[in-house]
Design a protein around this motif. Structure first.
Motif, PDB file in Angstrom:
ATOM      1  N   ILE A   1       0.814  -1.215   0.000  1.00 12.01           N
ATOM      2  CA  ILE A   1       0.000   0.000   0.000  1.00 12.01           C
ATOM      3  C   ILE A   1       0.851   1.270   0.000  1.00 12.01           C
ATOM      4  O   ILE A   1       0.350   2.353  -0.290  1.00 12.01           O
ATOM      5  N   THR A   2       2.147   1.133   0.317  1.00 13.98           N
ATOM      6  CA  THR A   2       3.013   2.313   0.382  1.00 13.98           C
ATOM      7  C   THR A   2       4.057   2.365  -0.719  1.00 13.98           C
ATOM      8  O   THR A   2       4.583   3.440  -1.030  1.00 13.98           O
ATOM      9  N   ASP A   3       4.405   1.211  -1.293  1.00 15.86           N
ATOM     10  CA  ASP A   3       5.523   1.079  -2.229  1.00 15.86           C
ATOM     11  C   ASP A   3       6.817   1.568  -1.576  1.00 15.86           C
ATOM     12  O   ASP A   3       7.698   2.106  -2.235  1.00 15.86           O
ATOM     13  N   VAL A   4       6.922   1.354  -0.274  1.00 18.22           N
ATOM     14  CA  VAL A   4       8.119   1.685   0.489  1.00 18.22           C
ATOM     15  C   VAL A   4       8.665   0.393   1.104  1.00 18.22           C
ATOM     16  O   VAL A   4       7.926  -0.341   1.759  1.00 18.22           O
ATOM     17  N   ARG A   5       9.940   0.134   0.908  1.00 14.98           N
ATOM     18  CA  ARG A   5      10.569  -1.071   1.455  1.00 14.98           C
ATOM     19  C   ARG A   5      10.740  -0.923   2.962  1.00 14.98           C
ATOM     20  O   ARG A   5      11.260   0.085   3.453  1.00 14.98           O
ATOM     21  N   MET A   6      10.277  -1.935   3.710  1.00 15.88           N
ATOM     22  CA  MET A   6      10.500  -1.968   5.153  1.00 15.88           C
ATOM     23  C   MET A   6      11.846  -2.656   5.405  1.00 15.88           C
ATOM     24  O   MET A   6      11.984  -3.862   5.216  1.00 15.88           O
ATOM     25  N   ASP A   7      12.826  -1.864   5.818  1.00 16.64           N
ATOM     26  CA  ASP A   7      14.167  -2.416   6.039  1.00 16.64           C
ATOM     27  C   ASP A   7      14.218  -3.287   7.287  1.00 16.64           C
ATOM     28  O   ASP A   7      15.028  -4.207   7.374  1.00 16.64           O
ATOM     29  N   HIS A   8      13.353  -2.964   8.250  1.00 19.64           N
ATOM     30  CA  HIS A   8      13.322  -3.741   9.488  1.00 19.64           C
ATOM     31  C   HIS A   8      11.892  -3.878   9.983  1.00 19.64           C
ATOM     32  O   HIS A   8      11.000  -3.102   9.608  1.00 19.64           O
ATOM     33  N   TYR A   9      11.702  -4.860  10.847  1.00 19.25           N
ATOM     34  CA  TYR A   9      10.414  -5.118  11.473  1.00 19.25           C
ATOM     35  C   TYR A   9      10.631  -5.244  12.979  1.00 19.25           C
ATOM     36  O   TYR A   9      11.553  -5.946  13.423  1.00 19.25           O
ATOM     37  N   VAL A  10       9.806  -4.561  13.761  1.00 18.83           N
ATOM     38  CA  VAL A  10       9.898  -4.636  15.223  1.00 18.83           C
ATOM     39  C   VAL A  10       8.488  -4.788  15.782  1.00 18.83           C
ATOM     40  O   VAL A  10       7.585  -4.028  15.438  1.00 18.83           O
ATOM     41  N   GLU A  11       8.304  -5.772  16.639  1.00 24.16           N
ATOM     42  CA  GLU A  11       7.008  -6.006  17.290  1.00 24.16           C
ATOM     43  C   GLU A  11       7.222  -6.043  18.796  1.00 24.16           C
ATOM     44  O   GLU A  11       8.178  -6.643  19.284  1.00 24.16           O
ATOM     45  N   ILE A  12       6.335  -5.381  19.541  1.00 27.67           N
ATOM     46  CA  ILE A  12       6.408  -5.400  20.996  1.00 27.67           C
ATOM     47  C   ILE A  12       5.060  -5.843  21.525  1.00 27.67           C
ATOM     48  O   ILE A  12       4.019  -5.455  21.007  1.00 27.67           O
ATOM     49  N   ASP A  13       5.056  -6.679  22.581  1.00 29.10           N
ATOM     50  CA  ASP A  13       3.793  -7.184  23.108  1.00 29.10           C
ATOM     51  C   ASP A  13       3.323  -6.359  24.300  1.00 29.10           C
ATOM     52  O   ASP A  13       4.034  -5.494  24.808  1.00 29.10           O
ATOM     53  N   PHE A  14       2.093  -6.618  24.735  1.00 27.91           N
ATOM     54  CA  PHE A  14       1.479  -5.834  25.803  1.00 27.91           C
ATOM     55  C   PHE A  14       2.303  -5.839  27.089  1.00 27.91           C
ATOM     56  O   PHE A  14       2.667  -4.793  27.621  1.00 27.91           O
ATOM     57  N   ALA A  15       2.571  -7.044  27.608  1.00 36.36           N
ATOM     58  CA  ALA A  15       3.265  -7.153  28.887  1.00 36.36           C
ATOM     59  C   ALA A  15       4.659  -6.535  28.820  1.00 36.36           C
ATOM     60  O   ALA A  15       5.110  -5.869  29.752  1.00 36.36           O
ATOM     61  N   GLY A  16       5.349  -6.751  27.698  1.00 34.33           N
ATOM     62  CA  GLY A  16       6.690  -6.199  27.548  1.00 34.33           C
ATOM     63  C   GLY A  16       6.684  -4.691  27.529  1.00 34.33           C
ATOM     64  O   GLY A  16       7.566  -4.048  28.115  1.00 34.33           O
ATOM     65  N   PHE A  17       5.701  -4.091  26.864  1.00 36.96           N
ATOM     66  CA  PHE A  17       5.616  -2.635  26.833  1.00 36.96           C
ATOM     67  C   PHE A  17       5.397  -2.078  28.240  1.00 36.96           C
ATOM     68  O   PHE A  17       6.042  -1.105  28.650  1.00 36.96           O
TER      69      PHE A  17
END
Length: 335
Positions: A165-181
Motif C-alpha cells: 500500500i506504500t511502495d516503500v521497502r521496510m528495512d526492518h520489522y519490530v514487534e512489541i507485546d502488551f506485557a513487555g511494553f
C-alpha cells in the motif's frame, strides 16, 4: 505502539554489562541476546518487494562503520502472545493475533531526524497474497481491514501489506507485546503525558482528567489502547494518544541516565529484549547496539508524528480508506 527509538537504549547495554563483572556480564549478554525472537522477513518475501534504499557507512576509519543512510521500520504493537501477563493486560490468545498498533518509522539520511506515520488499523486495503509458514499462501483479499494481515499471515504478511500500500521497502520489522511494553515503561520509571481532554474508558480501564499525569506501565498501555473514552470513539482518536505517548517515551528515555544506574540499565534492557520480535537484521544485542549507535544523534524534538491521510470509506462508515493523492505523496516522501 511504536517505538523504534526505544532501540537506542540497547546501545547502552554493553556499558552496563562491563559494570557487572566478567562472569555476570557473559551470562547477562547471553540472556539478553536469547530474549529476542525473530522472523526472516527477507527469505519469506524474496525479491518481489520495493527496492532497497542506498546504505552509506559513516565517515572516517572504522572496523565496523555505522550506517548513515535512511531506513524504514515497521513497528507493531501486538496482542499476539498468550500467557497470564498479556491476558491480564487485555492481550489475545496465540490463535487470535492482531496488530493493535502500526507505525512506519522513517529515519532520514544522517539519522538525526525522523517521521513516524501511524496507519489506522480500521483502514480498508487490498491485502496481497502472503506466504504461510505451513506452506502455500493466503488469497488476495479486497476491502480487508489492515490489521487482518497480521492475523492471517503474521509479521510476514503485515510487512508485505504495508509495502503493497506504500511502495516503500521496510528495512526492518519490530514487534512489541502488551506485557513487555508495560514492563519497559515501569523499568524507565514511568512516563509523563499531558492529555487535552478527560479520558473515561471502561474498556481500557483508564480514567484521567485532562492535564499532566505520570503513568506507570499498566496505565501507559491503557492510554495507548484507549479509544472509547475520547472523541468519537474511533481508532483515529486513539492514534493521537499513541503519538503523544511516543513523544513522551522518547523524552523519558533521553532524560534517564541509565549509565549511572547499572541495575536500572539491565532492567530496561531485559524488558526491551524480552518483549521484542524483530527481523533477522536486528535479532542480536550486537545488531541492536550498532543500530542504537547509528541513531544516537536523534532527539525527541526532531521526531515528527503524523497519520496516514484517510477519509471515511464509502462502503462502511465505521472504516476508512487512504485519502488520495495525499497518502501517496506522504509515502513518496519516505522513499
Amino acid at each position: 505502539m511504536t517505538r523504534s527509538k526505544v532501540l537506542k537504549v540497547a546501545g547502552l547495554t554493553l556499558a552496563g554489562l562491563l559494570v557487572l563483572g566478567a562472569g555476570a556480564a557473559g551470562w547477562a549478554y547471553w540472556h539478553l541476546d536469547s530474549n529476542i525472537k525473530s522472523v526472516d522477513i527477507n527469505q519469506a518475501l524474496g525479491d518481489d518487494r520495493p527496492a532497497e534504499g542506498v546504505r552509506t557507512p559513516s565517515a572516517g576509519v572504522s572496523e565496523s562503520p555505522l550506517p548513515t543512510g535512511s531506513v524504514n521500520i515497521l513497528v507493531l504493537g501486538s496482542d499476539s502472545r498468550s500467557g497470564q501477563e498479556n491476558q491480564a493486560l487485555g492481550g489475545g490468545s496465540s490463535t487470535g493475533a492482531r496488530s493493535d498498533t502500526a507505525m512506519v518509522v522513517h529515519i532520514d539520511a544522517g539519522r538525526k531526524t525522523a517521521t513516524i506515520v501511524s496507519i489506522p488499523r480500521d483502514t480498508l486495503v487490498t491485502r496481497p497474497s502472503c506466504p504461510l509458514k505451513s506452506g502455500g499462501s493466503t488469497a488476495v483479499a479486497y476491502n480487508s481491514m489492515f490489521n487482518s494481515a497480521y492475523e492471517v499471515g503474521g509479521p510476514v504478511c503485515a510487512v508485505k501489506t504495508v509495502e503493497s500500500i506504500t511502495d516503500v521497502r521496510m528495512d526492518h520489522y519490530v514487534e512489541i507485546d502488551f506485557a513487555g511494553f508495560a514492563k519497559l515503561v515501569n523499568a524507565l520509571g514511568g512516563v509523563t503525558v499531558t492529555t487535552d481532554q478527560n479520558i473515561d474508558d471502561n474498556d481500557s480501564h483508564l480514567h484521567l482528567a485532562a492535564g499532566t499525569h505520570h503513568l506507570d506501565g499498566t496505565q501507559a498501555l491503557a492510554l495507548a489502547r484507549t479509544r472509547h473514552g475520547i472523541g468519537d470513539g474511533s481508532d483515529l482518536g486513539r492514534i493521537g494518544l499513541q503519538q503523544k505517548l511516543v513523544k513522551a517515551l522518547l523524552t523519558q528515555i533521553s532524560s534517564t541516565n541509565l549509565l549511572t544506574d547499572p541495575a536500572r540499565l539491565y532492567s530496561v534492557a531485559d524488558a526491551l529484549t524480552g518483549s521484542l520480535t524483530t527481523d533477522t537484521g536486528l535479532d542480536s544485542i550486537s545488531e541492536l547496539v550498532s543500530f542504537g549507535r547509528s541513531v544516537q544523534g536523534l532527539s525527541a524534538q526532531n521526531v515528527r508524528t503524523v497519520m496516514m491521510p484517510v477519509v471515511i470509506a464509502p462502503s462502511d462508515a465505521n472504516r476508512v480508506v487512504a485519502k488520495e493523492p495525499a497518502a501517496s505523496r506522504l509515502w513518496a516522501s519516505l522513499r
